[in-house]
Design a protein around this motif. Structure first.
Motif, PDB file in Angstrom:
ATOM      1  N   ALA A  62       9.382  58.511  46.299  1.00  0.00           N
ATOM      2  CA  ALA A  62       8.670  57.388  46.920  1.00  0.00           C
ATOM      3  C   ALA A  62       9.542  56.173  47.241  1.00  0.00           C
ATOM      4  CB  ALA A  62       7.476  56.950  46.068  1.00  0.00           C
ATOM      5  N   LEU A  63      10.832  56.255  46.996  1.00  0.00           N
ATOM      6  CA  LEU A  63      11.697  55.106  47.277  1.00  0.00           C
ATOM      7  C   LEU A  63      11.820  54.805  48.768  1.00  0.00           C
ATOM      8  CD1 LEU A  63      14.724  55.358  44.792  1.00  0.00           C
ATOM      9  CD2 LEU A  63      13.276  53.357  45.173  1.00  0.00           C
ATOM     10  N   LEU A  64      11.729  55.835  49.603  1.00  0.00           N
ATOM     11  CA  LEU A  64      12.026  55.682  51.028  1.00  0.00           C
ATOM     12  C   LEU A  64      10.786  55.608  51.913  1.00  0.00           C
ATOM     13  CD1 LEU A  64      15.003  58.207  51.279  1.00  0.00           C
ATOM     14  CD2 LEU A  64      15.114  55.726  51.016  1.00  0.00           C
ATOM     15  N   ILE A  65       9.607  55.570  51.320  1.00  0.00           N
ATOM     16  CA  ILE A  65       8.377  55.572  52.113  1.00  0.00           C
ATOM     17  C   ILE A  65       8.226  54.250  52.867  1.00  0.00           C
ATOM     18  CG2 ILE A  65       5.855  55.599  52.000  1.00  0.00           C
ATOM     19  CD1 ILE A  65       6.100  57.442  49.583  1.00  0.00           C
ATOM     20  N   ASP A  66       7.997  54.348  54.183  1.00  0.00           N
ATOM     21  CA  ASP A  66       7.736  53.150  54.972  1.00  0.00           C
ATOM     22  C   ASP A  66       6.423  53.322  55.736  1.00  0.00           C
ATOM     23  OD1 ASP A  66       8.251  54.737  57.251  1.00  0.00           O
ATOM     24  OD2 ASP A  66      10.359  54.138  57.301  1.00  0.00           O
ATOM     25  N   ASN A  67       6.063  52.323  56.532  1.00  0.00           N
ATOM     26  CA  ASN A  67       4.771  52.353  57.221  1.00  0.00           C
ATOM     27  C   ASN A  67       4.674  53.481  58.240  1.00  0.00           C
ATOM     28  OD1 ASN A  67       3.646  50.174  55.835  1.00  0.00           O
ATOM     29  ND2 ASN A  67       4.560  48.678  57.227  1.00  0.00           N
ATOM     30  N   LEU A  68       5.798  53.844  58.869  1.00  0.00           N
ATOM     31  CA  LEU A  68       5.773  54.968  59.810  1.00  0.00           C
ATOM     32  C   LEU A  68       5.496  56.283  59.083  1.00  0.00           C
ATOM     33  CD1 LEU A  68       8.747  54.121  62.220  1.00  0.00           C
ATOM     34  CD2 LEU A  68       6.300  53.947  62.686  1.00  0.00           C
ATOM     35  N   ASP A  69       6.052  56.420  57.871  1.00  0.00           N
ATOM     36  CA  ASP A  69       5.778  57.617  57.074  1.00  0.00           C
ATOM     37  C   ASP A  69       4.295  57.698  56.725  1.00  0.00           C
ATOM     38  OD1 ASP A  69       8.528  58.182  57.028  1.00  0.00           O
ATOM     39  OD2 ASP A  69       8.813  56.952  55.246  1.00  0.00           O
ATOM     40  N   ILE A  70       3.715  56.557  56.396  1.00  0.00           N
ATOM     41  CA  ILE A  70       2.297  56.515  56.047  1.00  0.00           C
ATOM     42  C   ILE A  70       1.445  56.936  57.236  1.00  0.00           C
ATOM     43  CG2 ILE A  70       0.392  54.958  55.446  1.00  0.00           C
ATOM     44  CD1 ILE A  70       2.418  53.414  53.699  1.00  0.00           C
ATOM     45  N   GLU A  71       1.772  56.439  58.423  1.00  0.00           N
ATOM     46  CA  GLU A  71       1.034  56.836  59.626  1.00  0.00           C
ATOM     47  C   GLU A  71       1.145  58.341  59.866  1.00  0.00           C
ATOM     48  OE1 GLU A  71       2.380  54.549  62.946  1.00  0.00           O
ATOM     49  OE2 GLU A  71       1.937  52.616  61.987  1.00  0.00           O
ATOM     50  N   PHE A  72       2.342  58.889  59.672  1.00  0.00           N
ATOM     51  CA  PHE A  72       2.573  60.327  59.855  1.00  0.00           C
ATOM     52  C   PHE A  72       1.751  61.133  58.854  1.00  0.00           C
ATOM     53  CE2 PHE A  72       5.155  64.157  58.968  1.00  0.00           C
ATOM     54  CZ  PHE A  72       5.204  64.705  60.249  1.00  0.00           C
ATOM     55  N   CYS A  73       1.737  60.699  57.593  1.00  0.00           N
ATOM     56  CA  CYS A  73       0.977  61.398  56.552  1.00  0.00           C
ATOM     57  C   CYS A  73      -0.520  61.357  56.841  1.00  0.00           C
ATOM     58  CB  CYS A  73       1.264  60.793  55.184  1.00  0.00           C
ATOM     59  SG  CYS A  73       2.919  61.152  54.542  1.00  0.00           S
ATOM     60  N   LEU A  74      -0.995  60.226  57.307  1.00  0.00           N
ATOM     61  CA  LEU A  74      -2.417  60.109  57.635  1.00  0.00           C
ATOM     62  C   LEU A  74      -2.778  60.994  58.825  1.00  0.00           C
ATOM     63  CD1 LEU A  74      -2.919  56.256  57.185  1.00  0.00           C
ATOM     64  CD2 LEU A  74      -3.893  58.063  55.749  1.00  0.00           C
ATOM     65  N   LYS A  75      -1.910  61.032  59.822  1.00  0.00           N
ATOM     66  CA  LYS A  75      -2.181  61.828  61.022  1.00  0.00           C
ATOM     67  C   LYS A  75      -2.314  63.308  60.696  1.00  0.00           C
ATOM     68  CE  LYS A  75      -0.319  62.960  65.600  1.00  0.00           C
ATOM     69  NZ  LYS A  75       0.752  62.683  66.593  1.00  0.00           N
ATOM     70  N   TYR A  76      -1.439  63.808  59.815  1.00  0.00           N
ATOM     71  CA  TYR A  76      -1.433  65.242  59.512  1.00  0.00           C
ATOM     72  C   TYR A  76      -2.022  65.557  58.134  1.00  0.00           C
ATOM     73  CZ  TYR A  76       1.452  65.668  63.656  1.00  0.00           C
ATOM     74  OH  TYR A  76       1.906  65.634  64.947  1.00  0.00           O
ATOM     75  N   GLU A  77      -2.682  64.570  57.542  1.00  0.00           N
ATOM     76  CA  GLU A  77      -3.357  64.742  56.240  1.00  0.00           C
ATOM     77  C   GLU A  77      -2.403  65.312  55.188  1.00  0.00           C
ATOM     78  OE1 GLU A  77      -6.840  67.077  57.098  1.00  0.00           O
ATOM     79  OE2 GLU A  77      -7.923  65.349  57.891  1.00  0.00           O
ATOM     80  N   ILE A  78      -1.223  64.727  55.115  1.00  0.00           N
ATOM     81  CA  ILE A  78      -0.194  65.201  54.192  1.00  0.00           C
ATOM     82  C   ILE A  78      -0.408  64.608  52.807  1.00  0.00           C
ATOM     83  CG2 ILE A  78       2.290  65.147  53.688  1.00  0.00           C
ATOM     84  CD1 ILE A  78       2.770  65.114  56.724  1.00  0.00           C
ATOM     85  N   THR A  79      -0.353  65.464  51.803  1.00  0.00           N
ATOM     86  CA  THR A  79      -0.436  65.023  50.406  1.00  0.00           C
ATOM     87  C   THR A  79       0.955  64.636  49.916  1.00  0.00           C
ATOM     88  OG1 THR A  79      -2.366  66.390  49.883  1.00  0.00           O
ATOM     89  CG2 THR A  79      -0.933  65.795  48.042  1.00  0.00           C
ATOM     90  N   LEU A  80       1.022  63.593  49.110  1.00  0.00           N
ATOM     91  CA  LEU A  80       2.282  63.181  48.496  1.00  0.00           C
ATOM     92  C   LEU A  80       2.265  63.511  47.009  1.00  0.00           C
ATOM     93  CD1 LEU A  80       2.895  59.660  50.116  1.00  0.00           C
ATOM     94  CD2 LEU A  80       3.921  61.855  50.758  1.00  0.00           C
ATOM     95  N   ASN A  81       3.226  64.321  46.586  1.00  0.00           N
ATOM     96  CA  ASN A  81       3.463  64.550  45.155  1.00  0.00           C
ATOM     97  C   ASN A  81       4.594  63.611  44.752  1.00  0.00           C
ATOM     98  OD1 ASN A  81       1.559  66.524  45.032  1.00  0.00           O
ATOM     99  ND2 ASN A  81       2.967  68.225  44.721  1.00  0.00           N
ATOM    100  N   ILE A  82       4.255  62.528  44.081  1.00  0.00           N
ATOM    101  CA  ILE A  82       5.233  61.497  43.772  1.00  0.00           C
ATOM    102  C   ILE A  82       5.729  61.645  42.337  1.00  0.00           C
ATOM    103  CG2 ILE A  82       5.605  59.003  43.528  1.00  0.00           C
ATOM    104  CD1 ILE A  82       3.596  58.596  45.788  1.00  0.00           C
ATOM    105  N   SER A  83       7.043  61.720  42.198  1.00  0.00           N
ATOM    106  CA  SER A  83       7.644  61.837  40.865  1.00  0.00           C
ATOM    107  C   SER A  83       7.657  60.468  40.199  1.00  0.00           C
ATOM    108  CB  SER A  83       9.077  62.373  40.980  1.00  0.00           C
ATOM    109  OG  SER A  83       9.074  63.645  41.572  1.00  0.00           O
ATOM    110  N   LEU A  84       6.934  60.360  39.089  1.00  0.00           N
ATOM    111  CA  LEU A  84       6.829  59.086  38.377  1.00  0.00           C
ATOM    112  C   LEU A  84       6.456  59.384  36.931  1.00  0.00           C
ATOM    113  CD1 LEU A  84       6.846  55.946  38.763  1.00  0.00           C
ATOM    114  CD2 LEU A  84       4.363  56.123  39.010  1.00  0.00           C
TER     115      LEU A  84
END
Length: 283
Positions: A86-108
């Motif tokens: 999740a260090l490199l996530i930006d607003n364009l990535d968020i738009e892309f994930c929303l468009k294609y309904e992508i799930t994020l598995n975030i290491s934390l």
């Protein structure tokens, strides 16, 4: 044929963190789109899910977009997951994930103290948390991958409380089996789990906070279903950055487990001779 298999893609072995427990052999090779096309043409009728893995997949954002674009152009419909720190996530990535309904598995690994043990420094942790809050607020489906090791189990109960407070609803517990665990560590982990019992039960009852695989196993027991075992090679195939195919992320680069023919894919480990007597097969 029911399409319910997962294709895991090692986009590269390069990462922007140096987690102490990481099993990935570091390198600079990047998966080519041509290698992906070769694999997807072989398995396109078997899989329903694609997981982008690494290394850190978001170091190769253009490749992710190229793969999704290729699938769209060829009417290949899959669900997508990105495993990321999740260090490199930006607003364009968020738009892309929303468009294609992508799930994020975030290491934390829970709270700050726990993460400082194995994953990152204070500045990196703060940036990760800001990005986690942002993607959750935008409505992206988020799972947290929480690696438990002997040196961070003392923070487990506090970490679970912290994650719930951060509006995280799904936590996947991953044990660092390569670490040197002793009886004292195991007893401490047991006690930390017991402290979380009411929180876990409340989450299940309210359907608003799930800890996997605890939730899956309890559900299976309550519903009288078989507890799902290791899916080594059974439900998953993995493509390394150099285009080779393996049955599990833990065996990438191990030539003994390389899959060289499609008919050797998706075999149930229960039916593999050398696996039948394994005492860990029930897990």
């Amino acid at each position: 044929m029911v399409k319910n298999k997962t294709l895991v893609l090692y986009l590269s072995n390069t990462c922007n963190l140096q987690c102490k427990y990481c099993f990935v052999q570091k390198g600079k090779v990047v998966l080519s789109l041509n290698d992906y096309i070769k694999v997807i043409e072989m398995y396109k009728h078997d899989i329903s899910n694609i997981t982008f893995f690494g290394g850190e997949p978001l170091l190769n954002k253009d490749l992710i977009k190229d793969i999704v674009s290729y699938n769209e152009k060829n009417n290949l419909k899959y669900s997508y997951v990105i495993n990321t720190n999740a260090l490199l996530i930006d607003n364009l990535d968020i738009e892309f994930c929303l468009k294609y309904e992508i799930t994020l598995n975030i290491s934390l690994d829970g709270n700050e103290e726990s993460n400082l043990e194995n994953r990152c420094n204070e500045n990196e942790f703060n940036k990760i948390i800001i990005n986690v809050r942002n993607v959750i607020s935008k409505g992206i489906n988020v799972y947290i991958n929480y690696v438990i090791a002997p040196n961070n189990i003392k923070y487990f109960h506090e970490s679970i409380c912290y994650l719930k407070k951060e509006n995280i609803t799904k936590v996947c517990l991953l044990i660092n089996y390569d670490a040197l665990w002793n009886n004292k560590d195991i007893e401490l982990f047991r006690n930390e789990l017991l402290k979380c019992f009411d929180l876990i039960l409340e989450g299940i009852q309210n359907k608003d906070f799930f800890i996997y695989p605890i939730f899956n196993k309890l559900n299976a027991i309550l519903e009288g279903k078989e507890i799902k075992k290791c899916d080594f090679g059974r439900d998953t195939i993995v493509v390394s950055a150099d285009g080779k195919i393996y049955p599990c992320v833990s065996f990438v680069s191990n030539k003994d487990y390389e899959i060289k023919a499609k008919e050797d894919s998706f075999k149930n480990i229960v039916n593999i001779d050398k696996c039948k007597k394994c005492k860990y097969i029930v897990y």
